[in-house]
Design an enzyme around this catalytic site. Structure first.
Site, PDB file in Angstrom:
ATOM      1  N   LYS A 159       0.829  -1.271  -0.128  1.00 10.59           N
ATOM      2  CA  LYS A 159      -0.092   0.111  -0.131  1.00 10.59           C
ATOM      3  C   LYS A 159       0.791   1.346  -0.162  1.00 10.59           C
ATOM      4  O   LYS A 159       1.649   1.398   0.773  1.00 10.59           O
ATOM      5  CB  LYS A 159      -0.915  -0.006   1.188  1.00 10.59           C
ATOM      6  CG  LYS A 159      -1.626   1.419   1.261  1.00 10.59           C
ATOM      7  CD  LYS A 159      -2.739   1.286   2.645  1.00 10.59           C
ATOM      8  CE  LYS A 159      -3.499   2.714   2.615  1.00 10.59           C
ATOM      9  NZ  LYS A 159      -4.457   2.782   3.694  1.00 10.59           N
TER      10      LYS A 159
ATOM     11  N   GLU B 175     -10.125  11.988  10.913  1.00 11.65           N
ATOM     12  CA  GLU B 175      -9.338  11.026  11.430  1.00 11.65           C
ATOM     13  C   GLU B 175      -8.608  11.250  12.481  1.00 11.65           C
ATOM     14  O   GLU B 175      -7.913  12.347  12.548  1.00 11.65           O
ATOM     15  CB  GLU B 175      -8.552  10.527  10.322  1.00 11.65           C
ATOM     16  CG  GLU B 175      -7.606   9.438  10.787  1.00 11.65           C
ATOM     17  CD  GLU B 175      -6.578   8.875   9.766  1.00 11.65           C
ATOM     18  OE1 GLU B 175      -5.914   7.941   9.992  1.00 11.65           O
ATOM     19  OE2 GLU B 175      -6.689   9.272   8.654  1.00 11.65           O
TER      20      GLU B 175
ATOM     21  N   GLU C 202      -7.182  -2.194   1.975  1.00  8.30           N
ATOM     22  CA  GLU C 202      -6.636  -0.924   2.418  1.00  8.30           C
ATOM     23  C   GLU C 202      -6.546  -0.697   3.620  1.00  8.30           C
ATOM     24  O   GLU C 202      -6.044  -0.399   4.421  1.00  8.30           O
ATOM     25  CB  GLU C 202      -7.416  -0.045   1.496  1.00  8.30           C
ATOM     26  CG  GLU C 202      -6.743   1.456   1.657  1.00  8.30           C
ATOM     27  CD  GLU C 202      -7.370   2.391   1.031  1.00  8.30           C
ATOM     28  OE1 GLU C 202      -7.044   3.676   1.193  1.00  8.30           O
ATOM     29  OE2 GLU C 202      -8.167   2.330  -0.017  1.00  8.30           O
TER      30      GLU C 202
ATOM     31  N   GLU D 212     -11.895   9.942  -6.509  1.00 11.22           N
ATOM     32  CA  GLU D 212     -11.815   9.842  -5.149  1.00 11.22           C
ATOM     33  C   GLU D 212     -11.202  11.007  -4.294  1.00 11.22           C
ATOM     34  O   GLU D 212     -11.685  11.714  -3.372  1.00 11.22           O
ATOM     35  CB  GLU D 212     -11.202   8.422  -4.343  1.00 11.22           C
ATOM     36  CG  GLU D 212     -11.386   8.284  -2.955  1.00 11.22           C
ATOM     37  CD  GLU D 212     -10.713   7.257  -2.263  1.00 11.22           C
ATOM     38  OE1 GLU D 212      -9.765   7.389  -1.570  1.00 11.22           O
ATOM     39  OE2 GLU D 212     -10.796   6.199  -2.735  1.00 11.22           O
TER      40      GLU D 212
ATOM     41  N   LYS E  58     -13.112  13.907  -1.891  1.00 11.82           N
ATOM     42  CA  LYS E  58     -12.707  14.476  -0.712  1.00 11.82           C
ATOM     43  C   LYS E  58     -12.401  15.683  -0.660  1.00 11.82           C
ATOM     44  O   LYS E  58     -12.341  16.385   0.562  1.00 11.82           O
ATOM     45  CB  LYS E  58     -11.169  13.586  -0.521  1.00 11.82           C
ATOM     46  CG  LYS E  58     -11.388  12.140  -0.158  1.00 11.82           C
ATOM     47  CD  LYS E  58     -10.065  11.431   0.093  1.00 11.82           C
ATOM     48  CE  LYS E  58     -10.360  10.002   0.624  1.00 11.82           C
ATOM     49  NZ  LYS E  58      -9.018   9.173   0.521  1.00 11.82           N
TER      50      LYS E  58
END
Length: 440
Positions: A198, A248, A292, A425, A429
């Protein structure tokens, strides 16, 4: 804000017997404030900071100036230890860190910067408090009191924030969509995946404008539509601001108990509740997005194991934000007694949700390919004290100066990632802030 809280603090300062004082002394008084950012925006003292955790009913902080500032975690740790040894009041420190301290960052943002504010305005459910912080143990008392008086003298009353106007911009994406597709191709090459499953690649969207928006007005509007997020703003100098509403958490620590999370795997929101639920179910069942998220939580567990006596992981669930939804797993740990915020901040960031897995090879790829400077984007911002700390990962953010707004977004590239889907994506965002800027 009325002048009486300032007079109350002046009186407390005038009657303070500083000869016997050690450590940090906090003078406080109740006050009235309607708009914390409207107050911050009127002040002439720097640095100016705003912080609110994502917890329901969380305290709002607005701070001015610095009694002490630290540009390394070691210096901050030494100060926290010294203050704890002295006893007395244990203050809150506020600040942040860059994504990658080993690369050149943004000009006026050190790789690490935490401060003990001179003035602290704190709003909680019971009302608001204005505080003045002083420190006598390592400095001349008369100079410290003179600086405190000067800061109080400079305080201005709050005013309504200016209205946001839709502005005209020129947009440039770094990398371009073509370069992005090439990067994704390199990361998803089978040989590369064997070594690095990743890599989180990022994009800087530059919006050049003759008249950038007021950062506090923009943050205030953004905050009103970003429940379940952290809210932060920082101006170290008058000409530059870094603001954001990140979903987050890096970690929250209460004493020895730590909470963190694996937040990775993304889809967009649906047109209605039925489609929204279908997209959420699809996200939880999707192999690429599950992988992920798994990359993130496995690395977090590996990092926390040597620091903790016990680590527990919760079930995967969906977090719904305004424009996107993510997979999240909460992780709880009981830290060993010797573990400090210094230990945590030295080992946890950059998290696998913004860097990749394994960290070093993912960081090598990012350093070799990304031409823009991430600076404090995907770094850390929050509050640290001896008893508790609360820090966010600085995603969903904007870096604003006198001629440009820089928006940042990243996507975790794993086996099965498609360049066009990942590019969309990135647009999802930044959709919230683009719409606030009149561009959505």
């Amino acid at each position: 804000m009325h002048s009486n809280p300032i007079e109350a603090l002046r009186h407390q300062l005038a009657t303070l017997c500083h000869a016997a004082q050690k450590g940090v002394i906090r003078l406080s008084t109740p006050c009235q404030v309607n708009d914390m950012m409207g107050w911050l925006n009127m002040q002439s003292v720097y640095p100016r900071l705003y912080w609110q955790s994502r917890d329901v009913g969380a305290v709002e902080y607005a701070t001015l100036g610095a009694v002490n500032a630290f540009e390394s975690l070691a210096a901050l740790k030494a100060d926290l230890v010294a203050l704890n040894d002295i006893g007395g009041q244990q203050p809150d420190f506020f600040g942040g860190m860059a994504f990658d301290p080993h690369t050149p960052g943004w000009a006026h943002f050190p790789a690490c910067y935490f401060l003990l504010p001179r003035i602290e305005l704190k709003r909680h459910q019971g009302g608001a408090t204005l505080s003045l912080n002083l420190r006598f143990d390592d400095r001349c008392p008369s100079a410290e009191i003179a600086q405190a008086h000067a800061c109080l003298d400079a305080l201005a009353a709050e005013q309504p924030l200016p209205r946001l106007q839709p502005l005209v911009y020129q947009r440039e994406d770094r990398p371009s969509q073509q370069e992005w597709a090439a990067w994704v191709g390199l990361v998803t090459n089978l040989d590369h995946l064997m070594r690095t499953p990743k890599v989180v690649l990022s994009r800087e969207t530059r919006l050049t404008t003759p008249q950038p928006p007021n950062p506090w007005a923009l943050l205030s509007r953004w905050q009103s539509g970003a429940a379940d997020c952290f809210h932060f703003g920082v101006q170290l100098t008058p000409s530059e601001a870094f603001i954001g509403c990140p979903p987050e958490q890096l970690y929250k620590r209460e004493g020895r108990h730590l909470t963190t999370e694996a937040l990775a795997g993304t889809t967009h929101r649906g047109r209605d509740a039925t489609q929204d639920q279908a997209l959420a179910a699809e996200l939880l069942g999707d192999k690429k997005n599950t992988l992920e998220n798994q990359c993130v939580y496995q690395q977090l567990l590996t990092q926390l194991e040597p620091l903790s006596s016990q680590v527990q992981m919760g079930e995967a669930h969906i977090v719904k934000l305004r424009s996107v939804q993510h997979i999240r797993r909460l992780i709880h740990a009981e830290l060993h007694h010797s573990v400090t915020d210094h230990s945590l901040l030295s080992s946890l960031p950059p998290t696998p949700a913004v860097g990749g897995v394994p960290r070093e090879s993912a960081m090598t790829f990012i350093r070799q390919h990304e031409r823009h400077q991430r600076g404090w984007y995907s770094g850390v911002f929050g509050r640290i004290s001896h008893t508790s700390s609360d820090l966010a990962v600085t995603i969903r953010c904007a870096h604003i100066d006198s001629e440009m707004i820089r928006l940042y977004a990243g996507a975790g590239i794993v086996a099965g990632s498609q360049p066009d889907e990942e590019w969309r994506e990135l647009d999802s965002k930044i959709a919230d802030i683009m719409s606030l800027l009149g561009m959505g």
